[in-house]
Write an enzyme that holds these catalytic residues in place. Sequence first.
Site, short mmCIF file in Angstrom:
data_model
loop_
_atom_site.label_atom_id
_atom_site.label_comp_id
_atom_site.label_asym_id
_atom_site.label_seq_id
_atom_site.Cartn_x
_atom_site.Cartn_y
_atom_site.Cartn_z
N CYS A 161 0.89 -1.16 0.00
CA CYS A 161 0.00 0.00 0.00
C CYS A 161 0.92 1.20 0.00
CB CYS A 161 -0.90 0.00 1.22
SG CYS A 161 -1.79 1.55 1.38
N GLN A 285 -3.60 12.52 14.48
CA GLN A 285 -3.55 12.88 13.06
C GLN A 285 -2.75 11.85 12.28
OE1 GLN A 285 -4.93 15.37 11.31
NE2 GLN A 285 -5.83 16.59 12.95
N TYR A 314 -13.18 20.92 20.12
CA TYR A 314 -12.96 19.67 19.39
C TYR A 314 -11.47 19.32 19.42
CZ TYR A 314 -17.46 21.21 17.40
OH TYR A 314 -18.74 21.68 17.22
N CYS A 410 -12.12 19.67 7.95
CA CYS A 410 -11.83 18.54 7.06
C CYS A 410 -12.94 18.40 6.02
CB CYS A 410 -11.67 17.26 7.86
SG CYS A 410 -13.06 16.87 8.90
N1 SAH Z 1 -8.12 18.79 16.98
C1 SAH Z 1 -7.84 17.38 17.09
C2 SAH Z 1 -9.04 16.48 16.74
C3 SAH Z 1 -9.93 16.90 15.64
S1 SAH Z 1 -11.08 15.67 15.10
C4 SAH Z 1 -6.62 17.00 16.29
O1 SAH Z 1 -6.16 17.80 15.48
O2 SAH Z 1 -6.08 15.93 16.48
C5 SAH Z 1 -12.60 16.23 15.77
C6 SAH Z 1 -12.80 15.86 17.22
O3 SAH Z 1 -14.06 16.38 17.64
C7 SAH Z 1 -12.86 14.37 17.50
O4 SAH Z 1 -11.88 14.07 18.46
C8 SAH Z 1 -14.27 14.15 18.07
O5 SAH Z 1 -14.33 13.17 19.09
C9 SAH Z 1 -14.62 15.50 18.60
N2 SAH Z 1 -16.05 15.86 18.75
C10 SAH Z 1 -17.09 15.49 17.98
N3 SAH Z 1 -18.21 16.10 18.37
C11 SAH Z 1 -17.88 16.90 19.43
C12 SAH Z 1 -18.62 17.80 20.26
N4 SAH Z 1 -19.92 18.00 20.08
N5 SAH Z 1 -17.94 18.45 21.22
C13 SAH Z 1 -16.61 18.27 21.41
N6 SAH Z 1 -15.88 17.42 20.65
C14 SAH Z 1 -16.50 16.74 19.68
#
Ligand code: SAH
Length: 453
Positions: A161, A285, A314, A410
């Site tokens: 892959c 990530q 988030y 995203c």
């Molecule tokens: N900023 C992080 C993760 C982004 S992904 C990074 O860069 O690694 C988006 C994240 O939002 C996920 O971890 C998911 O669990 C979370 N999420 C989803 N719905 C949410 C909500 N209502 N409140 C808080 N977090 C939430």
Amino acid sequence: MKPVQKNDRLLVHVEDLTHDGAGVAKVDGYPLFIQGALPGEDVRVHVLKTLKSYGFAKLLEIENASPHRVDAPCPVFDTCGGCQIQHLSYEGQKGFKQKMVRDAITRIGKLPDVPVHAVKGMEDPWRYRNKSQIPFGIQNGRTVAGFYESRSHNIADTDVCLIQTFEADAIMVGLKKSLLEMGIEPFEEQTHRGQLRHVVVRKARATGEIMVVLVTKKKKFPQAEQAIALIRSLVPDTVSIVQNVNPEKTNVIFGNETLVLWGKEVIEDRIGDVRFEISARSFYQINPVQTEVLYGQALEYAALTGEETVIDAYCGIGTISLFLAQQAKFVMGVEIVPQAIEDAKRNAELNGFTNTLFEAGPAEQVIPRWYKEGKKADVLVVDPPRKGCDEQLLRTILQQRPGRVVYVSCNPATLARDLRILEDGGYRTKEVQPVDMFPQTTHCEAVAWLELA
Ligand code: SAH
């Protein structure tokens, strides 16, 4: 009357590419979706199916190829659902993604004047994934492993892959060869028989540490010692071998129980100068090279002087939060998955940050409460899942009016929708920077910078 009928054969001009990577040609305004065709091409097609307002056609022959067309290097590109646009040059891919973001910002966001910069891409857009989740199965009595075909749970069996690490290839191939000899039955999804469901391989790019997770149907795993010896011989950089037990009839990969079979429970990685411990199930990530670019962009737009309080909504395991904490007075992260918040707290401690606070809960509930308690932010960073920000969170932003918002997205469509709402409430979108986190696929990440007008 539709302008084309099923089984028609015709020559069409391809104008566009959908977000799934299919070419779009219009026949008297009627869109035909053609897998494998690229914008600018004239192609002969066979109409497969016609619906009321669009149809699907099969690519038969390319009369005039796009200058951006390349041979897809992967042997299973045509069947595997992992990559969609290997047949488009990397320059072409970046152009496509910039256009995808610009189109969304213009059409959905109604913001034609906002600058959407050229995509920040990778120098070498291959072998970038730091995590592979490889399904194992049986086809015609043979062990197979690879990735799923698109929109299906058939495994496109492969030995390479090109977007995963060499270590993941080695483990995939080595296990596939020896599984039955060791007496480990690959899992069969249809019948729920067999033992080994998935193998997850993670690599910490900065340290080179490898973790292998064997997801099994049952906890009883008499061949564990053999599997450990094999994995260690296949990839000597392996420092952690973990078993996860998933007895359920589900296509969710992980079950609830995780046991260390050999070595450490976590691997350690770094993004910039920040260290992270990653366990079997931590969200992290996928593209470590571009994560630095993405977070660097978020940090640049946040324009911190050391005086600001920042909210990271988030926040996952706090990766962006800790990146920001290097330059902010205080950072508060909120995330809905409690385990991720545990990871965030541990990683803050690991790095010696004392200017962070993490709380588990829905951002749309926790942040209004923070404001009520007098915890205010100068800069708000959001990085929501594909569906975008919760409406209640957007309302809170418009009520509390932090001076600057950095939106990491995203999904260009929901980004554009949310930018429109914030614009209507008094924010101005200064610029948008797409960052290519997922070369060879149609996924597209972008960072937007907003200021209160
Ligand atoms: N900023 C992080 C993760 C982004 S992904 C990074 O860069 O690694 C988006 C994240 O939002 C996920 O971890 C998911 O669990 C979370 N999420 C989803 N719905 C949410 C909500 N209502 N409140 C808080 N977090 C939430």
